[in-house]
Design a protein around this motif. Structure first.
Motif, PDB file in Angstrom:
ATOM      1  N   SER A  75       1.100  68.037  47.217  1.00  0.00           N
ATOM      2  CA  SER A  75      -0.076  67.589  46.475  1.00  0.00           C
ATOM      3  C   SER A  75      -0.920  66.619  47.304  1.00  0.00           C
ATOM      4  CB  SER A  75       0.323  66.957  45.143  1.00  0.00           C
ATOM      5  OG  SER A  75       1.130  65.830  45.359  1.00  0.00           O
ATOM      6  N   VAL A  76      -0.276  65.789  48.136  1.00  0.00           N
ATOM      7  CA  VAL A  76      -1.034  64.882  49.008  1.00  0.00           C
ATOM      8  C   VAL A  76      -1.820  65.687  50.034  1.00  0.00           C
ATOM      9  CG1 VAL A  76      -0.823  63.067  50.752  1.00  0.00           C
ATOM     10  CG2 VAL A  76       0.533  62.946  48.677  1.00  0.00           C
ATOM     11  N   LYS A  77      -1.179  66.707  50.587  1.00  0.00           N
ATOM     12  CA  LYS A  77      -1.864  67.565  51.564  1.00  0.00           C
ATOM     13  C   LYS A  77      -3.044  68.270  50.915  1.00  0.00           C
ATOM     14  CE  LYS A  77      -0.744  71.292  54.851  1.00  0.00           C
ATOM     15  NZ  LYS A  77      -1.949  71.066  55.562  1.00  0.00           N
ATOM     16  N   GLU A  78      -2.846  68.829  49.737  1.00  0.00           N
ATOM     17  CA  GLU A  78      -3.921  69.502  49.006  1.00  0.00           C
ATOM     18  C   GLU A  78      -5.058  68.537  48.679  1.00  0.00           C
ATOM     19  OE1 GLU A  78      -5.552  72.753  46.597  1.00  0.00           O
ATOM     20  OE2 GLU A  78      -3.820  72.754  47.927  1.00  0.00           O
ATOM     21  N   LEU A  79      -4.690  67.332  48.269  1.00  0.00           N
ATOM     22  CA  LEU A  79      -5.688  66.331  47.894  1.00  0.00           C
ATOM     23  C   LEU A  79      -6.575  65.961  49.076  1.00  0.00           C
ATOM     24  CD1 LEU A  79      -6.843  64.244  45.899  1.00  0.00           C
ATOM     25  CD2 LEU A  79      -4.997  62.725  46.562  1.00  0.00           C
ATOM     26  N   PHE A  80      -5.986  65.672  50.209  1.00  0.00           N
ATOM     27  CA  PHE A  80      -6.761  65.210  51.355  1.00  0.00           C
ATOM     28  C   PHE A  80      -7.454  66.356  52.093  1.00  0.00           C
ATOM     29  CE2 PHE A  80      -4.419  61.370  50.657  1.00  0.00           C
ATOM     30  CZ  PHE A  80      -5.299  60.381  51.049  1.00  0.00           C
ATOM     31  N   ASP A  81      -6.889  67.565  52.071  1.00  0.00           N
ATOM     32  CA  ASP A  81      -7.482  68.662  52.819  1.00  0.00           C
ATOM     33  C   ASP A  81      -8.567  69.394  52.037  1.00  0.00           C
ATOM     34  OD1 ASP A  81      -5.770  68.014  54.828  1.00  0.00           O
ATOM     35  OD2 ASP A  81      -4.396  69.688  54.520  1.00  0.00           O
ATOM     36  N   GLU A  82      -8.344  69.661  50.756  1.00  0.00           N
ATOM     37  CA  GLU A  82      -9.278  70.496  50.004  1.00  0.00           C
ATOM     38  C   GLU A  82     -10.061  69.732  48.947  1.00  0.00           C
ATOM     39  OE1 GLU A  82      -7.423  74.012  48.508  1.00  0.00           O
ATOM     40  OE2 GLU A  82      -6.327  74.346  50.369  1.00  0.00           O
ATOM     41  N   VAL A  83      -9.369  68.966  48.116  1.00  0.00           N
ATOM     42  CA  VAL A  83     -10.039  68.313  46.989  1.00  0.00           C
ATOM     43  C   VAL A  83     -11.024  67.256  47.473  1.00  0.00           C
ATOM     44  CG1 VAL A  83      -9.669  66.955  44.896  1.00  0.00           C
ATOM     45  CG2 VAL A  83      -8.084  68.778  45.479  1.00  0.00           C
ATOM     46  N   SER A  84     -10.633  66.455  48.457  1.00  0.00           N
ATOM     47  CA  SER A  84     -11.514  65.375  48.910  1.00  0.00           C
ATOM     48  C   SER A  84     -12.809  65.909  49.513  1.00  0.00           C
ATOM     49  CB  SER A  84     -10.787  64.490  49.918  1.00  0.00           C
ATOM     50  OG  SER A  84     -10.474  65.218  51.081  1.00  0.00           O
ATOM     51  N   VAL A  85     -12.767  67.103  50.104  1.00  0.00           N
ATOM     52  CA  VAL A  85     -13.982  67.704  50.660  1.00  0.00           C
ATOM     53  C   VAL A  85     -14.950  68.065  49.538  1.00  0.00           C
ATOM     54  CG1 VAL A  85     -14.850  69.699  51.946  1.00  0.00           C
ATOM     55  CG2 VAL A  85     -12.745  68.578  52.659  1.00  0.00           C
ATOM     56  N   LYS A  86     -14.418  68.572  48.432  1.00  0.00           N
ATOM     57  CA  LYS A  86     -15.272  68.979  47.313  1.00  0.00           C
ATOM     58  C   LYS A  86     -15.858  67.792  46.559  1.00  0.00           C
ATOM     59  CE  LYS A  86     -15.043  73.455  45.479  1.00  0.00           C
ATOM     60  NZ  LYS A  86     -14.693  74.386  44.468  1.00  0.00           N
ATOM     61  N   ILE A  87     -15.128  66.679  46.485  1.00  0.00           N
ATOM     62  CA  ILE A  87     -15.603  65.537  45.701  1.00  0.00           C
ATOM     63  C   ILE A  87     -16.287  64.489  46.569  1.00  0.00           C
ATOM     64  CG2 ILE A  87     -13.824  65.860  43.959  1.00  0.00           C
ATOM     65  CD1 ILE A  87     -12.387  63.425  45.183  1.00  0.00           C
ATOM     66  N   ALA A  88     -16.561  64.810  47.834  1.00  0.00           N
ATOM     67  CA  ALA A  88     -17.078  63.818  48.775  1.00  0.00           C
ATOM     68  C   ALA A  88     -18.389  63.188  48.310  1.00  0.00           C
ATOM     69  CB  ALA A  88     -17.261  64.445  50.149  1.00  0.00           C
ATOM     70  N   ASN A  89     -19.275  63.951  47.700  1.00  0.00           N
ATOM     71  CA  ASN A  89     -20.585  63.432  47.306  1.00  0.00           C
ATOM     72  C   ASN A  89     -20.629  62.907  45.886  1.00  0.00           C
ATOM     73  OD1 ASN A  89     -21.595  64.162  49.815  1.00  0.00           O
ATOM     74  ND2 ASN A  89     -22.067  66.228  49.113  1.00  0.00           N
ATOM     75  N   ARG A  90     -19.549  63.080  45.140  1.00  0.00           N
ATOM     76  CA  ARG A  90     -19.529  62.642  43.741  1.00  0.00           C
ATOM     77  C   ARG A  90     -19.166  61.162  43.662  1.00  0.00           C
ATOM     78  NH1 ARG A  90     -19.311  65.122  38.904  1.00  0.00           N
ATOM     79  NH2 ARG A  90     -19.360  67.169  39.868  1.00  0.00           N
ATOM     80  N   PRO A  91     -19.951  60.350  42.944  1.00  0.00           N
ATOM     81  CA  PRO A  91     -19.685  58.904  42.901  1.00  0.00           C
ATOM     82  C   PRO A  91     -18.570  58.497  41.953  1.00  0.00           C
ATOM     83  CG  PRO A  91     -21.635  59.401  41.640  1.00  0.00           C
ATOM     84  CD  PRO A  91     -21.190  60.692  42.273  1.00  0.00           C
ATOM     85  N   GLY A  92     -18.018  59.396  41.201  1.00  0.00           N
ATOM     86  CA  GLY A  92     -16.940  59.081  40.261  1.00  0.00           C
ATOM     87  C   GLY A  92     -16.896  60.161  39.202  1.00  0.00           C
ATOM     88  N   GLY A  93     -16.031  60.009  38.210  1.00  0.00           N
ATOM     89  CA  GLY A  93     -15.943  61.004  37.148  1.00  0.00           C
ATOM     90  C   GLY A  93     -15.443  62.337  37.654  1.00  0.00           C
ATOM     91  N   TYR A  94     -14.272  62.329  38.266  1.00  0.00           N
ATOM     92  CA  TYR A  94     -13.739  63.532  38.901  1.00  0.00           C
ATOM     93  C   TYR A  94     -13.020  64.440  37.919  1.00  0.00           C
ATOM     94  CZ  TYR A  94     -14.262  60.190  42.696  1.00  0.00           C
ATOM     95  OH  TYR A  94     -14.751  59.241  43.555  1.00  0.00           O
ATOM     96  N   THR A  95     -12.680  63.946  36.734  1.00  0.00           N
ATOM     97  CA  THR A  95     -11.923  64.740  35.770  1.00  0.00           C
ATOM     98  C   THR A  95     -12.719  64.922  34.487  1.00  0.00           C
ATOM     99  OG1 THR A  95     -10.809  62.750  34.949  1.00  0.00           O
ATOM    100  CG2 THR A  95      -9.677  64.027  36.641  1.00  0.00           C
ATOM    101  N   ARG A  96     -12.375  65.969  33.764  1.00  0.00           N
ATOM    102  CA  ARG A  96     -13.021  66.263  32.489  1.00  0.00           C
ATOM    103  C   ARG A  96     -11.933  66.561  31.479  1.00  0.00           C
ATOM    104  NH1 ARG A  96     -15.866  70.782  33.915  1.00  0.00           N
ATOM    105  NH2 ARG A  96     -17.715  69.572  34.393  1.00  0.00           N
ATOM    106  N   ILE A  97     -12.075  66.039  30.258  1.00  0.00           N
ATOM    107  CA  ILE A  97     -11.121  66.300  29.185  1.00  0.00           C
ATOM    108  C   ILE A  97     -11.812  67.152  28.128  1.00  0.00           C
ATOM    109  CG2 ILE A  97      -9.759  65.267  27.332  1.00  0.00           C
ATOM    110  CD1 ILE A  97      -9.302  62.856  29.144  1.00  0.00           C
ATOM    111  N   LEU A  98     -11.254  68.337  27.886  1.00  0.00           N
ATOM    112  CA  LEU A  98     -11.789  69.257  26.884  1.00  0.00           C
ATOM    113  C   LEU A  98     -10.763  69.412  25.767  1.00  0.00           C
ATOM    114  CD1 LEU A  98     -13.010  71.982  29.377  1.00  0.00           C
ATOM    115  CD2 LEU A  98     -14.436  70.321  28.199  1.00  0.00           C
ATOM    116  N   LYS A  99     -11.118  68.991  24.563  1.00  0.00           N
ATOM    117  CA  LYS A  99     -10.181  69.068  23.447  1.00  0.00           C
ATOM    118  C   LYS A  99     -10.047  70.511  22.980  1.00  0.00           C
ATOM    119  CE  LYS A  99     -11.005  64.361  22.084  1.00  0.00           C
ATOM    120  NZ  LYS A  99     -11.487  63.417  21.080  1.00  0.00           N
TER     121      LYS A  99
END
Length: 170
Positions: A75-99
């Motif tokens: 999960s650390v490898k996935e986080l730093f290699d793929e996820v961080s590239v996608k969220i690089a320009n987002r200032p926050g609010g990385y998750t969404r909760i859908l009831k």
């Protein structure tokens, strides 16, 4: 009274809660979506969003800090290699909760917590209609008034000019 008590203990001991949130965060990073109760999802959001922010800075120190929370190499490898590239320009609010409704057994309120940049359905509907990102600031009324007068003023002489040209042509 529970004044100033921000942590939801979720009916667990500290070690159990820490292990549960660590496992849920690792699963969320690997699978990009997780179905759980609303209370756990809100606790998970507070747990995982600082880790996602830390992943934007790919240094050995930040990797070790995140690994201390997640305890999962994949999960650390996935986080730093793929996820961080996608969220690089987002200032926050990385998750969404859908009831999603209520669980049959105990009527607990259920939801899906997901990473915002990985939901293709939401991205296509908002991205196509929105076009460029709009700011949240309100535009001043002076600008709107000036644009409307400028737009209407040139339109009238052009219309008169076309009438004169048609008369000359006849």
């Amino acid at each position: 009274m529970r004044h100033g008590k921000k942590i939801n203990h979720l009916g667990r001991t500290a070690s159990h809660r820490k292990a549960m949130l660590s496992n849920m965060a690792a699963s969320l990073i690997l699978h990009k979506r997780l179905s759980t109760t609303v209370a756990k999802a809100k606790a998970l959001r507070k747990y995982v969003e600082p880790l996602l922010t830390k992943s934007k800075n790919d240094t050995t120190h930040s990797r070790r800090t995140v690994f201390a929370y997640l305890q999962d190499k994949e999960s650390v490898k996935e986080l730093f290699d793929e996820v961080s590239v996608k969220i690089a320009n987002r200032p926050g609010g990385y998750t969404r909760i859908l009831k999603t409704g209520y669980r049959l057994g105990d009527n607990a309120e259920m939801c899906v917590i997901e990473l915002v940049d990985y939901n293709e359905d939401m991205l296509t509907t908002t991205g196509a209609a929105g076009g460029a990102k709009k700011t949240r600031r309100r535009s001043s009324s002076k600008k709107k008034g000036a644009e409307s007068t400028e737009a209407s003023a040139p339109a009238t002489p052009e219309a008169e000019g076309t009438k004169d040209e048609t008369k000359d042509a006849e």
